[in-house]
Motif scaffolding. Structure first.
Motif, PDB file in Angstrom:
ATOM      1  N   GLY A 125      50.640  31.560  -6.591  1.00 27.77           N
ATOM      2  CA  GLY A 125      51.905  32.075  -7.100  1.00 27.77           C
ATOM      3  C   GLY A 125      52.421  33.297  -6.373  1.00 27.77           C
ATOM      4  N   TYR A 126      51.508  34.175  -5.977  1.00 27.18           N
ATOM      5  CA  TYR A 126      51.909  35.372  -5.263  1.00 27.18           C
ATOM      6  C   TYR A 126      52.062  35.108  -3.764  1.00 27.18           C
ATOM      7  N   GLN A 127      51.827  33.838  -3.339  1.00 30.82           N
ATOM      8  CA  GLN A 127      52.021  33.446  -1.936  1.00 30.82           C
ATOM      9  C   GLN A 127      51.374  34.462  -0.988  1.00 30.82           C
ATOM     10  N   ILE A 128      50.085  34.628  -1.177  1.00 27.25           N
ATOM     11  CA  ILE A 128      49.372  35.690  -0.480  1.00 27.25           C
ATOM     12  C   ILE A 128      48.969  35.265   0.931  1.00 27.25           C
ATOM     13  N   PRO A 129      49.312  36.077   1.935  1.00 32.15           N
ATOM     14  CA  PRO A 129      48.934  35.739   3.310  1.00 32.15           C
ATOM     15  C   PRO A 129      47.436  35.956   3.515  1.00 32.15           C
ATOM     16  N   LEU A 130      46.822  35.051   4.277  1.00 34.10           N
ATOM     17  CA  LEU A 130      45.387  35.149   4.499  1.00 34.10           C
ATOM     18  C   LEU A 130      45.042  36.306   5.420  1.00 34.10           C
ATOM     19  N   ASP A 131      44.095  37.124   4.996  1.00 35.94           N
ATOM     20  CA  ASP A 131      43.652  38.267   5.794  1.00 35.94           C
ATOM     21  C   ASP A 131      43.092  37.785   7.133  1.00 35.94           C
ATOM     22  N   GLU A 132      43.373  38.528   8.174  1.00 34.11           N
ATOM     23  CA  GLU A 132      42.850  38.200   9.498  1.00 34.11           C
ATOM     24  C   GLU A 132      41.347  37.959   9.486  1.00 34.11           C
ATOM     25  N   GLN A 133      40.630  38.826   8.759  1.00 34.34           N
ATOM     26  CA  GLN A 133      39.174  38.728   8.801  1.00 34.34           C
ATOM     27  C   GLN A 133      38.620  37.489   8.085  1.00 34.34           C
ATOM     28  N   PHE A 134      39.489  36.779   7.348  1.00 36.86           N
ATOM     29  CA  PHE A 134      39.025  35.564   6.681  1.00 36.86           C
ATOM     30  C   PHE A 134      39.378  34.317   7.481  1.00 36.86           C
ATOM     31  N   LYS A 135      40.173  34.494   8.526  1.00 34.82           N
ATOM     32  CA  LYS A 135      40.566  33.322   9.300  1.00 34.82           C
ATOM     33  C   LYS A 135      39.394  32.851  10.151  1.00 34.82           C
ATOM     34  N   THR A 136      39.122  31.555  10.077  1.00 40.12           N
ATOM     35  CA  THR A 136      37.952  31.022  10.802  1.00 40.12           C
ATOM     36  C   THR A 136      38.419  30.356  12.079  1.00 40.12           C
ATOM     37  N   ILE A 141      39.241  29.782  -0.949  1.00 40.24           N
ATOM     38  CA  ILE A 141      38.170  29.125  -0.195  1.00 40.24           C
ATOM     39  C   ILE A 141      37.733  30.048   0.950  1.00 40.24           C
ATOM     40  N   ALA A 142      38.720  30.553   1.671  1.00 39.43           N
ATOM     41  CA  ALA A 142      38.403  31.409   2.818  1.00 39.43           C
ATOM     42  C   ALA A 142      37.713  32.700   2.401  1.00 39.43           C
ATOM     43  N   SER A 143      38.261  33.370   1.408  1.00 40.12           N
ATOM     44  CA  SER A 143      37.692  34.675   1.042  1.00 40.12           C
ATOM     45  C   SER A 143      36.337  34.556   0.362  1.00 40.12           C
ATOM     46  N   HIS A 144      36.170  33.582  -0.519  1.00 41.88           N
ATOM     47  CA  HIS A 144      34.885  33.468  -1.200  1.00 41.88           C
ATOM     48  C   HIS A 144      33.799  32.864  -0.323  1.00 41.88           C
ATOM     49  N   THR A 145      34.207  32.048   0.679  1.00 42.68           N
ATOM     50  CA  THR A 145      33.215  31.532   1.619  1.00 42.68           C
ATOM     51  C   THR A 145      32.689  32.692   2.457  1.00 42.68           C
ATOM     52  N   ALA A 146      33.612  33.555   2.893  1.00 39.30           N
ATOM     53  CA  ALA A 146      33.195  34.748   3.635  1.00 39.30           C
ATOM     54  C   ALA A 146      32.269  35.592   2.744  1.00 39.30           C
TER      55      ALA A 146
END
Lengths: 130, 130, 130, 130, 130, 130
Positions: A119-130, B83-88
């Motif tokens: 709902g908050y359309q949150i952008p994925l943090d750089e450090q979580f990008k695989t 998925i990304a944040s909790h996997t990290a």
């Protein structure tokens, strides 16, 4: 469809799987899930092989933990049958009422934050990008 | 909505929560999820309190197991962020690649049998009725 | 599939719907959702007629409330496109940031209690049975 | 699990919450949902506090609108218990049959367009990107 | 996790599966889904065996119909990867744009009536009880 | 809500739809789904028109295939009513037990790979990008 195939009426193909379920689960009880999908032996075989592998093959997760994960998915999906059967299975494997409640709390919270993230359309943090 | 509230611009109400996140997680990093819901301090406070309680309060499930359950729900729901944040987070808490794969296998299988139970309209066994 | 049908290339059948969208929404902008399903005019027509009816026909729910309900479903389902477009629509209809946050809080909480109701296998109260 | 904790058998910790539910809802009736999660007092306390906050704290959404949003999520997720209890709650708060039907029409339509957006793989319009 | 295992770096265990995918699909292309789950060879083997069986073993449903069913599930769940890959697969198996649109229309409508059935709390007709 | 509108008590507006359902389905039986949503004639009309169009208008998918797709969605969503009624409908249209089992196998497998795609955070192949 909900014709349940009892051991006595089962073909050899089905009995082979029923025997393995009994041996693996150390009980004579074959539950309705298996008796229902036994109407199609390939489905029964394939589903049991997969379940047996993910739930009982040696690995890093202990059997009780595997049931808790199974319950987490089933509760999220709202599958009555699976919630009931796997909760019974978890209690049989040593889950206490307190552990059950902790599990439910995590499932509930994850379903909350999953939606806030949407709902908050949150952008994925750089450090979580695989 | 995706205006992210940085610590420097945050009100005292928000900073109190950010400080607690940092102290609890033992890191200075506040991720985008918290920075986004911080636009509404009551939501931030309430969500953090609940997450902190279910994930870190003393209990029968160890911290890594709690993350695995969280991932199971998030994968079932398809929440990319979670998925990304909790996997990290799980890797940081000691999850190995093998454990990750075992977890995925259980999630996948549960999503399968949940649907077979629906589709075959399976009656609940007496012994599972609570 | 994601070939977007622009007004200029559209058939008369499609233009009739585009014209109605413009007149109803009081804007010349046709968003990508309509341009994509316009590849199949019956789908475009049918979907617009239904949406127009449920969202704009006279009734007891005001236009902004209807958008909030639409967002609640879209966030629960995790549909990125719909969350983004309907959130923009709600802001255009008068939603404030505070209202948005209240909406998100309810959506999040409902997703929580829905799962607790599943997991705790709660029997339905007599007085709720219809 | 579905052991329901009646007021008479409840601990003080649970009674405090039951008393607040009664006072807030202006009725002596404690429904099965609360009686079930009362098996784990922290879950009861935490869930009631959150629900009370999102559903009754002063805000821009009136009480009936909040119930409609709650129903929208519950219907989308297919939670029988929540659909039944919150629909009863909405009628108690003034929902008419016509408003109920309008609500259902929007929920149904949103579930439709959510899937069309998925299936047609629609790119997000620039003006909707936040 | 999203480390993709290329044929050249793959173990024999993985190459056996890659070879079978290539032979079955009559193409050298191994897509990212297989390359990702190949990080855990048992998952790769098990998943490929099941998919191969349900999608290509002789049966009453032709290959294109099986893809349409696969898409119906993937669109309902909102799995971007699966929607994209299986839609491409269906076009390769002979799906036309018109068939695609008909499929989408049915998926959309089913998601609508599923929710109306939930929301209106409809009792199951005697003749449908199995 | 679950007040079912029987033909005898129905208004003309509702009877027009009931008559069309009977003529289209070649049976006098009006099932509970229609009788329930008939409480709101616009919903009944709109829903029947859409269902009639997607399920019976001339097209590339034959009637039985359309039911299978409908079942696939309903099983994925876990809608008891729809699973029961559309499975009965499919059998009436010529589905065999073997076809049913094949369908279930595909639904189950798709729900598996949908989650593996989520959990492994798999990047979309260039050739699948539209």
């Amino acid at each position: 469809m909900t014709k349940l195939i009892e051991y006595e009426q089962a073909s050899d193909e089905v009995r082979v799987v029923y025997d393995d379920i009994r041996a693996t689960r150390k009980t004579d009880y074959i539950n309705n899930f298996w008796k229902a999908i036994a109407n199609h032996p390939p489905t029964l075989r394939r589903t049991w092989e997969t379940l047996k592998e993910v739930m009982t093959s040696p690995g890093e997760l202990d059997p009780l933990m595997r049931e808790l994960i199974y319950i987490a998915v089933s509760v999220t999906n709202g599958c009555e049958y699976c919630i009931a059967s796997h909760t019974a299975g978890a209690y049989a494997k040593g889950m206490s009422d307190v552990m059950f409640a902790e599990l439910m709390g995590i499932i509930a919270t994850a379903n909350t934050t999953n939606r806030l993230a949407n709902g908050y359309q949150i952008p994925l943090d750089e450090q979580f990008k695989t």
